[in-house]
Design a protein around this motif. Structure first.
Motif, short mmCIF file in Angstrom:
data_model
loop_
_atom_site.label_atom_id
_atom_site.label_comp_id
_atom_site.label_asym_id
_atom_site.label_seq_id
_atom_site.Cartn_x
_atom_site.Cartn_y
_atom_site.Cartn_z
N TRP A 148 61.90 -15.04 13.89
CA TRP A 148 62.98 -14.52 13.05
C TRP A 148 62.47 -13.43 12.10
CZ3 TRP A 148 67.55 -13.36 13.37
CH2 TRP A 148 68.45 -13.27 12.30
N LEU A 149 63.38 -12.71 11.48
CA LEU A 149 63.05 -11.52 10.69
C LEU A 149 62.18 -11.83 9.49
CD1 LEU A 149 66.51 -9.66 10.71
CD2 LEU A 149 64.58 -9.39 12.28
N ASP A 150 62.33 -13.01 8.92
CA ASP A 150 61.56 -13.31 7.71
C ASP A 150 60.07 -13.43 7.99
OD1 ASP A 150 61.83 -15.55 9.23
OD2 ASP A 150 62.13 -16.92 7.54
N LYS A 151 59.68 -13.59 9.25
CA LYS A 151 58.26 -13.68 9.61
C LYS A 151 57.86 -12.52 10.52
CE LYS A 151 58.06 -18.71 9.18
NZ LYS A 151 59.43 -18.83 8.68
N ILE A 152 58.52 -11.40 10.32
CA ILE A 152 58.25 -10.24 11.19
C ILE A 152 56.84 -9.70 10.97
CG2 ILE A 152 59.08 -8.42 9.62
CD1 ILE A 152 60.47 -7.18 12.07
N ASP A 153 56.28 -9.96 9.78
CA ASP A 153 54.90 -9.51 9.52
C ASP A 153 53.91 -10.09 10.52
OD1 ASP A 153 55.35 -7.79 7.47
OD2 ASP A 153 55.12 -9.29 5.89
N ARG A 154 54.19 -11.31 10.98
CA ARG A 154 53.24 -11.96 11.89
C ARG A 154 53.16 -11.24 13.23
NH1 ARG A 154 54.01 -18.53 11.00
NH2 ARG A 154 53.94 -18.49 8.72
N ARG A 155 54.27 -10.65 13.65
CA ARG A 155 54.25 -9.86 14.89
C ARG A 155 53.26 -8.70 14.76
NH1 ARG A 155 58.89 -10.45 18.31
NH2 ARG A 155 60.46 -11.88 17.47
N TYR A 156 53.37 -7.97 13.67
CA TYR A 156 52.54 -6.79 13.49
C TYR A 156 51.08 -7.17 13.22
CZ TYR A 156 57.25 -4.93 13.09
OH TYR A 156 58.56 -4.62 13.32
N ALA A 157 50.89 -8.28 12.53
CA ALA A 157 49.51 -8.75 12.33
C ALA A 157 48.87 -9.13 13.66
CB ALA A 157 49.51 -9.93 11.36
N TRP A 158 49.67 -9.76 14.56
CA TRP A 158 49.13 -10.15 15.86
C TRP A 158 48.68 -8.94 16.67
CZ3 TRP A 158 50.20 -9.11 20.94
CH2 TRP A 158 49.62 -9.95 21.88
N ILE A 159 49.49 -7.89 16.72
CA ILE A 159 49.13 -6.73 17.54
C ILE A 159 47.94 -6.00 16.93
CG2 ILE A 159 50.75 -5.15 16.40
CD1 ILE A 159 49.64 -5.18 20.10
N LYS A 160 47.83 -6.02 15.61
CA LYS A 160 46.66 -5.37 14.98
C LYS A 160 45.38 -6.10 15.38
CE LYS A 160 49.18 -3.53 10.99
NZ LYS A 160 49.38 -3.60 9.52
N ARG A 161 45.44 -7.43 15.41
CA ARG A 161 44.26 -8.19 15.85
C ARG A 161 43.95 -7.90 17.31
NH1 ARG A 161 46.91 -12.37 13.02
NH2 ARG A 161 47.54 -13.29 15.03
N GLN A 162 44.97 -7.80 18.13
CA GLN A 162 44.77 -7.53 19.55
C GLN A 162 44.15 -6.14 19.77
OE1 GLN A 162 45.19 -9.70 22.13
NE2 GLN A 162 45.49 -11.15 20.46
N LEU A 163 44.55 -5.17 18.97
CA LEU A 163 43.98 -3.84 19.10
C LEU A 163 42.51 -3.83 18.72
CD1 LEU A 163 46.90 -1.63 17.67
CD2 LEU A 163 46.21 -1.89 20.06
#
Length: 757
Positions: free
Chosen positions: A280-295
């Motif tokens: 959900w939108l309130d935890k959207i930061d976790r999506r971007y944190a995940w991709i940063k770790r993957q990069l």
């Protein structure tokens, strides 16, 4: 008969000697002469009169005749010489022509001889070089044959080696060898009709196909679609395989990239499924944190495996953005009722920050539909919030303080090719934001109204400058914040909807804050007129605005002028932000006209107040017994009263309109256009009037004229020259009043005891 024949001969001779003007001009240019006899308009009578102007000059007639006869004989001799000289001209010409023809014939003969010799020489050279050409052709063909045989040897050996290395998976050597084989094979395109060459070409294609399938199988084994990545990480074999894939069919490369990215993002699709709390939108930061770790993980493990020009890290990020946009759009459609404004803005801000992060790290070269945004020119410095540099998206705060206007400007961020790659999914839900802004602006206007009532009108302005209501700056700063936020999300229909909201509350501000707080005057029909003040009884004191009311009117006028200019800038900024196809729908002309109406109403109130204050004095002037005035003294009391009111009102108005000088000038012009005709009307009421009374009125008129000319700078320590447009109106009107009084004096001088203007 003889005389007649002689006359006819003379006439014919004159006709023959009559030359055309062109011929005559040519003769004058070749043989210039001052002799009257050579002129085309020669007149014998005038010439004789020139030679013999008086009777006494006839004594020399013989001498003159002898000179003329001598001149005639000389002319005859010259003509005879010229005629004789032309006798042999024709014969000489024919002889010269014959000689020229003979010379041309001789020249043609010589040219023909040269041409024959040249042809013989060319034939001789061809015979000499025939054998040399044959040798050259043989050498060229031999060189070509040797080169082709070498290429054929290289191709045959290369194909054998290529097949052997492919079986052994020696991709490093294959990459260099395959490129060389393909380059050599290009030389044999015109020999494809030869069976052996065609067979080698088919073997090369088969080797390429086998390599492609083998490399895909190796990647599938290393990175299976189902399961986890191989613990050992990337190998040198796969790195070399990528170099080979660069040479093979581009579809092989695309398939490798597609499978690797799909496998790399498989975990993301599981972790952030629609039914998970973190989705959900309130935890959207976790999506971007995940991709940063993957990069970061990709750079450490696989950064050297793929060629740099593949831009694999950027491709992973772009695919992540596409997947995220799709997933967010899906979940927001499902849970649309749960979307709140704060939650939406939070998600938008985090998303735009992430897009800014991508723009800093990657170039955007892999975007297939990405295009740079249109560059906005740096606006000139101004206190207008719509002329300030806009902060970068990642630093834009949800709330903008008024003090931000004084902060130093920051350089604009470069264009972001990733803008909207994820945040585009929020556009269908921006109606929540628009409705929220509608509600917030309504509450803001109500707060402005309440604050104005609680704080009262602005204090009198003692400094040089206009008192602009602080609420207008707050309103436009809030407008700027809304416009920047919305433009970061969409430049389409949501911007048009926001513009409609802006228009609504600009009109409400003009009506509720500005027009609604203008001082009311006592009239029978209401409105912004003070016609009742023009009907005061004699001797009564006209109702005037207080000092606070005058300052309030000036403050509202200055505020309306600020709003007018800022609204124009707002319209320009909105047109810059919106899509080109929607520019025509951005039009704030009606709102600007509303503020112009407020300005006109404020000026009219100020004019009517000063005009009404002067009315009792003009009424007193018309009630005076001007026929009983016995001597001319200083200015009359009514003039002193008018000057007193002007000195009381004008300095206050001028000081409070110091920042809007053009509207102070309009006030002066409108007052002059109102006061002068009224003064002239009251002059006609001053009857009867004596000669001395007319002189006193003339003195009073001159005093009023000087005061009106000094009106723009009256009571000011700094004397400024009045505008030419204002001076022209005063001089024209007051001069008419003076002429009326002077005419009355003239009538009196003609014998009338009293004068009626």
């Amino acid at each position: 008969m003889m005389e007649e024949e002689e006359l006819e001969f003379v006439e014919e001779l004159e006709a023959v000697l009559q030359l055309t003007p062109e011929v005559q001009l040519a003769i004058e240019q070749v043989f210039p002469s001052q002799d009257p006899l050579d002129r085309a308009d020669f007149n014998a009578v005038e010439y004789i009169n020139t030679l013999f102007p008086t009777e006494q000059s006839l004594a020399n007639i013989d001498e003159v005749v002898n000179k003329i006869r001598l001149k005639i004989r000389r002319l005859d001799d010259n003509i005879r010489t010229v005629v004789r000289g032309q006798t042999n001209v024709g014969q000489d010409g024919r002889q010269a022509l014959e000689e020229a023809q003979k010379a041309i014939q001789q020249l043609f003969g010589k040219i023909k001889d040269i041409k024959d010799k040249a042809e013989k020489s060319e034939q001789m050279v061809k015979e000499i070089t025939r054998d040399i050409k044959q040798l050259d052709h043989a050498k060229r063909h031999l060189t070509t044959s040797i080169t082709t045989l070498n290429h054929l040897h290289m191709l045959a050996g290369g194909v054998d080696s290529l097949e052997a290395m492919t079986r052994r998976r020696q991709y490093g050597e294959v990459a260099n060898l395959l490129q060389g084989v393909m380059n050599v094979l290009e030389h044999f395109h015109k020999y494809m009709g030869i069976p052996q060459i065609r067979q080698l070409s088919e073997r090369v294609k088969a080797a390429q196909t086998e390599l492609g399938q083998q490399i895909l199988a190796d990647f599938e084994e290393a990175f299976p679609s189902q399961g986890t990545k191989r613990p050992g990480g990337p190998s040198n074999v796969l790195r070399d395989a990528c170099l080979v894939a660069n040479i093979l069919d581009p579809r092989i490369k695309q398939e490798i990239i597609k499978k690797f990215i799909k496998q790399h993002l498989s975990e993301y699709l599981v972790l952030f499924q629609e039914n998970q709390d973190v989705a959900w939108l309130d935890k959207i930061d976790r999506r971007y944190a995940w991709i940063k770790r993957q990069l970061v993980d990709y750079e450490e493990k696989y950064g050297r495996m793929f060629p740099r020009e593949w831009c694999m890290a950027e491709r992973i990020a772009v695919e992540f953005c596409h997947v995220t946009r799709t997933e967010l759009a899906k979940i927001m459609r499902t849970r649309a009722k749960e979307i709140e404004v704060k939650l939406l803005l939070f998600a938008i801000q985090r998303t735009t920050n992430f897009e800014g992060f991508l723009a800093k790290r990657f170039s955007g070269c892999t975007l297939t539909d990405g295009s740079l945004q249109k560059k906005l020119e740096s606006p000139p410095p101004s206190t207008n919030p719509f002329l300030e540099d806009e902060p970068a998206p990642e630093t834009e705060e949800l709330a903008t303080e008024k003090g931000d206007l004084d902060q130093p400007k920051k350089p604009k961020a470069p264009d972001n090719p990733f803008h909207g790659i994820v945040s585009k999914c929020f556009e269908p839900h921006l109606y929540v934001y628009i409705e929220s802004q509608d509600k917030n602006l309504g509450e803001l206007i109500d707060r402005f109204v309440a604050d104005f009532k609680a704080q009262g009108p602005p204090k009198p302005n003692t400094d040089e400058g206009g008192a602009v209501l602080p609420s207008c700056a707050d309103l436009f700063v809030y407008y700027k914040k809304c416009m920047v936020q919305c433009s970061q999300l969409s430049t389409g229909e949501p911007m048009i909807a926001l513009t409609t909201i802006f228009q609504k509350y600009l009109r409400e501000y003009a009506w509720k804050i500005l027009s609604g707080n203008l001082p009311k005057t006592t009239t029978s029909s209401g409105g912004l007129t003070i016609s009742s003040l023009l009907k005061e009884k004699e001797g009564s004191e006209a109702a005037k605005f207080t000092l606070e009311e005058l300052c309030l009117i000036c403050g509202i006028l200055s505020t309306a002028e600020y709003c007018l200019a800022t609204t124009q800038q707002l319209e320009e900024k909105l047109k810059e932000k919106v899509d080109v196809s929607l520019i025509e729908r951005i039009n704030l002309t009606g709102e600007m006209d509303t503020f112009s109406t407020v300005i006109s109403s404020s000026i009219q109130l100020l004019v009517q107040d000063l005009d009404a204050a002067c009315d009792p004095a003009l009424t007193a002037m018309s009630k005076m017994q001007w026929q009983n005035v016995e001597h001319v003294g200083d200015q009359s009391p009514y003039v002193t009263s008018v000057i007193l009111h002007i000195k009381q009102n004008v300095p206050i108005i001028r000081d409070n309109l110091a920042s809007t000088r053009k509207y102070f000038t309009q006030f002066c012009i409108k007052f002059a256009n109102s006061f002068i005709p009224k003064f002239i009307t009251h002059l006609f009421k001053c009857k009867p009037i004596s000669m001395v009374g007319a002189e006193q009125l003339l003195l009073d008129t001159h005093s009023l004229k000087m005061v009106l000319l000094d009106l723009p700078s009256i009571g000011s320590q700094v004397v400024r020259k009045a505008p030419a447009s204002y001076t022209k109106i005063v001089v024209k009107g007051m001069t008419r009043a003076e002429m009326i009084l002077k005419e009355s004096q003239y009538i009196k001088a003609e014998g009338s005891s009293t004068v009626y203007p």
